[in-house]
Design an enzyme around this catalytic site. Structure first.
Site, mmCIF file in Angstrom:
data_model
loop_
_atom_site.group_PDB
_atom_site.id
_atom_site.type_symbol
_atom_site.label_atom_id
_atom_site.label_comp_id
_atom_site.label_asym_id
_atom_site.label_seq_id
_atom_site.Cartn_x
_atom_site.Cartn_y
_atom_site.Cartn_z
ATOM 1 N N CYS A 132 0.828 -1.215 0.000
ATOM 2 C CA CYS A 132 0.000 0.000 0.000
ATOM 3 C C CYS A 132 0.863 1.266 0.000
ATOM 4 O O CYS A 132 2.052 1.235 0.296
ATOM 5 C CB CYS A 132 -0.956 -0.026 1.196
ATOM 6 S SG CYS A 132 -2.353 1.100 0.997
ATOM 7 N N ASP A 133 0.184 2.361 -0.293
ATOM 8 C CA ASP A 133 0.833 3.608 -0.723
ATOM 9 C C ASP A 133 2.152 4.004 -0.056
ATOM 10 O O ASP A 133 3.128 4.282 -0.730
ATOM 11 C CB ASP A 133 -0.142 4.771 -0.516
ATOM 12 C CG ASP A 133 -1.325 4.688 -1.462
ATOM 13 O OD1 ASP A 133 -1.617 3.594 -1.975
ATOM 14 O OD2 ASP A 133 -1.974 5.726 -1.680
ATOM 15 N N LYS A 134 2.161 4.116 1.273
ATOM 16 C CA LYS A 134 3.334 4.696 1.925
ATOM 17 C C LYS A 134 4.434 3.682 2.151
ATOM 18 O O LYS A 134 5.544 4.033 2.536
ATOM 19 C CB LYS A 134 2.938 5.315 3.282
ATOM 20 C CG LYS A 134 1.793 6.301 3.213
ATOM 21 C CD LYS A 134 2.089 7.436 2.253
ATOM 22 C CE LYS A 134 0.855 8.296 2.019
ATOM 23 N NZ LYS A 134 -0.213 7.665 1.238
ATOM 24 N N SER A 481 -5.549 11.385 -3.464
ATOM 25 C CA SER A 481 -5.271 9.996 -3.791
ATOM 26 C C SER A 481 -4.763 9.960 -5.222
ATOM 27 O O SER A 481 -5.105 10.829 -6.038
ATOM 28 C CB SER A 481 -6.555 9.194 -3.682
ATOM 29 O OG SER A 481 -6.485 8.050 -4.499
HETATM 30 FE FE1 FES Z 1 -3.837 0.295 -0.578
HETATM 31 FE FE2 FES Z 1 -5.224 1.691 -2.507
HETATM 32 S S1 FES Z 1 -3.254 0.812 -2.577
HETATM 33 S S2 FES Z 1 -5.787 1.254 -0.446
#
Ligand code: FES
Length: 566
Positions: A132-134, A481
């Protein structure tokens, strides 16, 4: 084997030897033997395999399995792997809620957790498994900070979701909420989307932040070529995990370190690929933060300069049509790099974790000629300029960021509708306060003021869902986002909390946005601006104790990567 002598690996004068050699270290060895390790195991280099794992969402649900495979790659190549986990935030789950304030904070927590685990236990090298992102920027930040032989494997995205033959990603569900609020979708239709958008493990499927950062790890040379685009559910990911473990042993053997790989030229390549792919705006901040750890000076000007000469060649969601799975099927990140190398837009001489240069790696990958509209030649781009623009002007003297790749309009001049938080803005949009032609201002959501720069996806999706995506703009000191689309400008610096001009905007003030000219202006006179500034009182920090209070005290400007100042 005697633990004081290394016979099976020539480089055992490394960090871990301090803990496991000689009679005085008997207690240290005793702890390891309690876990089944032998003297022979302790005579090998000890490799920390850091896994960002959590059941909070699908993004990092499978990363432990990848970590175990990476351990095999280490073990069968004369290393002793020790796995540890890091916490993380699943952005999509925390979105539209106070919890999202912890998302950017988590980047620093993960990097710190890796530093702590590696240094406390004197590991010789590092493998980081992200999702995921971070988590990917954090693993790269930690690699640069520690500067011991390191490699990163990105866990991969979801497969595409489908409903009635149409490809779905989570972006569709967020936007559907806006359609539902605007009475353009029934609750049953919304439920159907909810049930079908995300088919299983992995990160959000479009070229949002997680997938962009996965690609960046590869372009920076810190992940194996081709390892980022395979979705989480593809078996080949497991092969990459084994190879990642094997490769860290080669990096150790040859003493190749992250700062040998993450050079200024490597960051130039990463910015080029970011622009060419039309990736997430968050990545601007993350690349600056990683560069900061690598002692490389990277500024918004670098993004502006490179973006001006790099065409956009990928047709990826949210601005375009395709997902990371689609990119994988036609050649993955190496396909993008092949096109950019061919156009002489990259420095192919940079070193990578393979011990070879980027040009050597990419030259060795044979891609069949797959006819596709996912990535095109640089001679026939979708846009002549890169997908991200840096804007400056009287409303953002230190800069602001927009993903023009995901915007249908690039200019707007309109009256400000001001909100002091994300919640106020969401309520305003869903109640119909925002009208075509307006510029929505959301302030006090910056690194310090938020704190943590929440992502305004719920609000931007509500704007799109109400069919205002081509007639309304947004300006905020928060973030977006990677799934956000429209004329949405974030990272406005300085932020409102420290007296940036955003703090002085009043309802009805005219705001002028011109992405082509790189301008973002508040159309009031200088004397009026100064009058408002003199009357403005800095609000108190929102949190008086705990992690968010600590973060707010230490965090720097978004225009500098929102890194923590000791
Ligand atoms: Fe983890 Fe979107 S990449 S919620």
């Amino acid at each position: 084997m005697n633990a004081t002598k290394a016979k099976d690996h020539p480089k055992l004068d490394g960090r871990s030897a301090v803990l496991y050699r000689g009679p005085y270290r008997a207690p240290n060895r005793a702890y390891m033997k309690a876990m089944g390790l032998s003297d022979s195991d302790l005579a090998r280099p000890i490799i920390g395999v850091g896994v960002a794992w959590s059941e909070a969402g699908p993004c990092n649900l499978h990363t432990m399995d990848l970590g175990r495979k990476a351990k095999e790659g280490v073990y069968y190549n004369k290393g002793t792997p020790r796995m540890f986990s890091t916490p993380l935030v699943i952005d999509g789950v925390a979105m539209g809620y106070e919890g999202m304030k912890y998302s950017l904070v988590s980047r620093e927590i993960i990097a710190n957790t890796v530093e702590m685990s590696i240094n406390a236990h004197a590991y010789d090298a590092f493998v980081g498994i992200s999702g995921c992102d971070k988590t990917t920027p954090a693993m790269l930040m930690a690699s640069a900070r520690l500067n011991i032989p390191s490699i990163v494997l990105y866990g991969g995205s979801n497969l595409n979701g489908y409903l009635n033959g149409k490809v779905l990603t989570m972006e569709d569900v967020f936007e559907a909420v806006g359609q539902f609020a605007g009475k353009r979708m029934t609750e049953n239709e919304l439920k159907e989307l909810e049930n079908n958008a995300i088919p299983g493990i992995g990160t959000c499927a479009g070229l949002f932040t997680a997938n962009t950062m996965g690609a960046m790890a590869e372009v920076l040379g810190m992940a194996l070529p081709g390892s980022s685009a395979p979705p989480a559910a593809e078996g080949i990911k497991s092969d990459y995990a084994y190879q990642t473990g094997k490769t860290v042993m080669e990096l150790l053997e040859n003493d190749v370190r992250p700062k040998d790989i993450m050079t200024y030229e490597a960051f130039g390549n990463a910015i080029t690929a970011l622009m060419a792919m039309g990736g997430s705006t968050n990545v601007v901040m993350h690349l600056m933060a990683i560069a900061h750890e690598a002692d490389i000076k990277l500024t918004l000007d670098d993004f502006d300069r490179i973006g001006a000469k790099v065409p956009e060649i990928a047709n990826m969601r949210p601005g375009g049509e395709h997902t990371m799975e689609d990119l994988f099927r036609v050649g993955g990140v190496p396909l993008v790099l092949k096109k950019l190398l061919k156009a002489k837009l990259l420095d192919g001489s940079v070193l990578t974790v393979t011990g070879k240069t980027m040009a050597q790696n990419i030259g060795a990958i044979k891609l069949g000629e797959v006819k596709n509209d996912v990535v095109v030649d640089a001679t026939k781009p979708f846009n002549k300029r890169g997908g991200i623009r840096i804007l400056r002007g009287s409303l953002a003297p230190d800069g602001a960021v927009i993903k023009v790749a995901a915007a249908k309009i690039t200019k707007l001049k309109g009256p400000a509708v001001v909100f002091n938080s994300e919640e106020e803005a969401f309520a305003g949009v869903t109640k119909g306060i925002v009208k075509p032609g307006d510029v929505v201002v959301i302030r006090y959501e910056g690194p310090k003021g938020g704190p943590g720069m929440r992502e305004m996806l719920s609000v931007t999706a509500a704007i799109i869902g109400r069919n205002l995506g081509e007639s309304v703009a947004m300006v905020t000191d928060g973030r977006f986002s990677g799934a956000t689309r429209g004329l949405m400008i974030g990272h406005v610096s300085p932020e409102a909390h420290i007296g940036g001009p955003l703090a002085f905007v009043k309802n009805g003030d005219m705001i002028s946005i011109d992405c082509d000219a790189g301008k973002l202006d508040l159309e009031i006179t200088k004397s009026e601006m100064e009058k408002r500034r003199s009357k403005w009182k800095q609000p108190e920090l929102k949190h008086k104790s705990g992690l968010l209070a600590q973060y707010a005290m230490l965090v720097s400007s978004a225009s500098k990567g929102a890194v923590l100042n000791p």
